[in-house]
Design an enzyme around this catalytic site. Structure first.
Site, short mmCIF file in Angstrom:
data_model
loop_
_atom_site.label_atom_id
_atom_site.label_comp_id
_atom_site.label_asym_id
_atom_site.label_seq_id
_atom_site.Cartn_x
_atom_site.Cartn_y
_atom_site.Cartn_z
NE ARG A 65 39.83 44.23 39.91
CZ ARG A 65 41.14 43.93 39.89
NH1 ARG A 65 41.90 44.13 40.96
NH2 ARG A 65 41.68 43.41 38.80
NE ARG A 91 44.07 37.18 42.98
CZ ARG A 91 44.17 38.35 42.38
NH1 ARG A 91 43.47 39.39 42.83
NH2 ARG A 91 44.96 38.52 41.34
CG HIS A 161 44.43 42.97 47.58
ND1 HIS A 161 43.66 44.07 47.28
CD2 HIS A 161 45.39 42.91 46.64
CE1 HIS A 161 44.15 44.64 46.19
NE2 HIS A 161 45.19 43.96 45.78
CG ASP A 206 50.92 49.35 43.20
OD1 ASP A 206 50.95 48.82 44.32
OD2 ASP A 206 50.82 48.72 42.13
CD GLU A 265 46.68 45.50 48.74
OE1 GLU A 265 47.45 44.54 48.58
OE2 GLU A 265 46.43 46.32 47.83
C1 BG6 Z 1 47.89 45.51 44.58
C2 BG6 Z 1 49.19 45.62 43.84
O1 BG6 Z 1 48.10 44.86 45.79
O2 BG6 Z 1 46.97 44.74 43.81
C3 BG6 Z 1 48.94 46.27 42.49
O3 BG6 Z 1 50.12 46.35 44.61
C4 BG6 Z 1 47.90 45.48 41.72
O4 BG6 Z 1 50.16 46.35 41.76
C5 BG6 Z 1 46.65 45.34 42.57
O5 BG6 Z 1 47.58 46.15 40.51
C6 BG6 Z 1 45.52 44.53 41.93
O6 BG6 Z 1 45.99 43.29 41.52
P1 BG6 Z 1 45.05 42.30 40.73
O7 BG6 Z 1 45.87 41.08 40.43
O8 BG6 Z 1 43.88 41.98 41.63
O9 BG6 Z 1 44.59 43.02 39.48
#
Ligand code: BG6
Length: 295
Positions: A65, A91, A161, A206, A265
């Protein structure tokens, strides 16, 4: 981990997930082999550019994360199979380190790779080779190339991302998207056009911006700095902050950490997905840089 010869600027760590630490005269970075995930990047003389949750898991098969997850070959939930991982398998898979070298100007370039296998073909029935070159300097350069090794065309989505670190997202703005159309995921996927001069953050945000090749800047009044996200080979940009309730729902995201991050992103998603003929390659490039402003 199996590694090629490493230059003096690169050291390895096996603690938890395997990673490479880069330390040269221009900056520092850490890259996990799982996901080819750049988790830290600090240009010399600046604070950390990327945000990384203190609650992030560093566990096999679990996304990290923060930092820069690679979303591939689909973005968001899989369109028809909810059992498959969100944002694709890239990922959470182990990438190989293909090469690492110090450049004559002191930067470090690391090239990682991921090739289709029975495991990927069970999720996405296409043969491909992905390579990811990370160049650590005062600018962080990221280059994701995908080649179609199949006998038929295929289409994919992708995103770098990027979680950027800010002093306070409520005092931060994203510039470069005025006039672009976007899908508002906080409003049932409604299609809108951004008329504002900059994206501000006052609630969960978002947005999947489509058909935009613009460089974006994240202006951070709190830290007095600006992060530039330059790009090539990308027609989509995603801007995301989960705000209070969504952050609280995520087990690997601290309840109060949402103030310190904003995702900008660089992507090709939805109708901007990339179609490749057999033997053809596509290249997505991102350059991140940090500048002090207003001090
Ligand atoms: C973003 C999306 O790119 O990633 C969101 O637009 C999403 O909708 C976020 O919540 C995080 O995604 P994840 O799968 O890492 O929890």
């Amino acid at each position: 981990m199996h590694l090629p010869p490493l230059p003096p600027s690169v050291t390895t760590s096996q603690a938890g997930l395997a990673s490479l630490a880069v330390d040269n005269r221009h900056g520092r970075a850490r890259i996990f082999l799982q996901g080819a995930h750049v988790a830290e990047w600090r240009p010399v003389g600046a604070d950390e550019g990327l945000w990384l949750s203190v609650r992030s898991l560093f566990a096999p098969g679990k996304p990290i994360r923060g930092g820069i997850p690679i979303c591939f070959p689909w973005f968001g939930p899989h369109p028809s199979r909810p059992d498959l991982p969100a944002h694709g398998f890239a990922r959470v898979m182990d990438w190989t380190v293909n090469a690492a070298r110090d450049l004559p100007d002191g930067r470090t370039r690391i090239e990682l790779g991921l090739t289709s296998s029975p495991q990927t073909e069970a999720q996405w029935p296409h043969r491909f080779t992905a390579t990811y070159a990370v160049t650590v300097g005062t600018q962080l350069e990221l280059e994701l190339s995908v080649r179609n090794d199949d006998g038929a065309p295929f289409k994919f989505e992708e995103a770098l991302h990027t979680y950027l670190s800010v002093g306070d997202v409520r005092r931060s703005t994203v510039n470069g998207l005025q006039g672009a159309r976007y899908v508002d995921k906080t409003d049932g996927g409604a299609r809108k056009v951004d008329e504002a001069s900059a994206v501000t953050f006052a609630e969960e945000t978002d947005r999947l911006y489509l058909g935009t090749e613009a460089t974006c800047t994240l202006a951070d009044a709190s830290l007095g700095r600006e992060i530039t996200v330059a790009k090539a080979g990308s027609r989509s940009t995603v801007v995301w902050n989960p705000w209070i309730a969504k952050a609280a729902r995520m087990g690997d995201f601290g309840d109060h950490e949402w103030t310190g991050m904003a995702c900008v992103e660089t992507a090709n998603a939805s109708e901007d997905g990339v179609e490749l003929a057999p033997g053809q390659s596509h290249r997505l490039w991102v350059g991140l840089s940090v500048a002090r402003v207003g001090v």
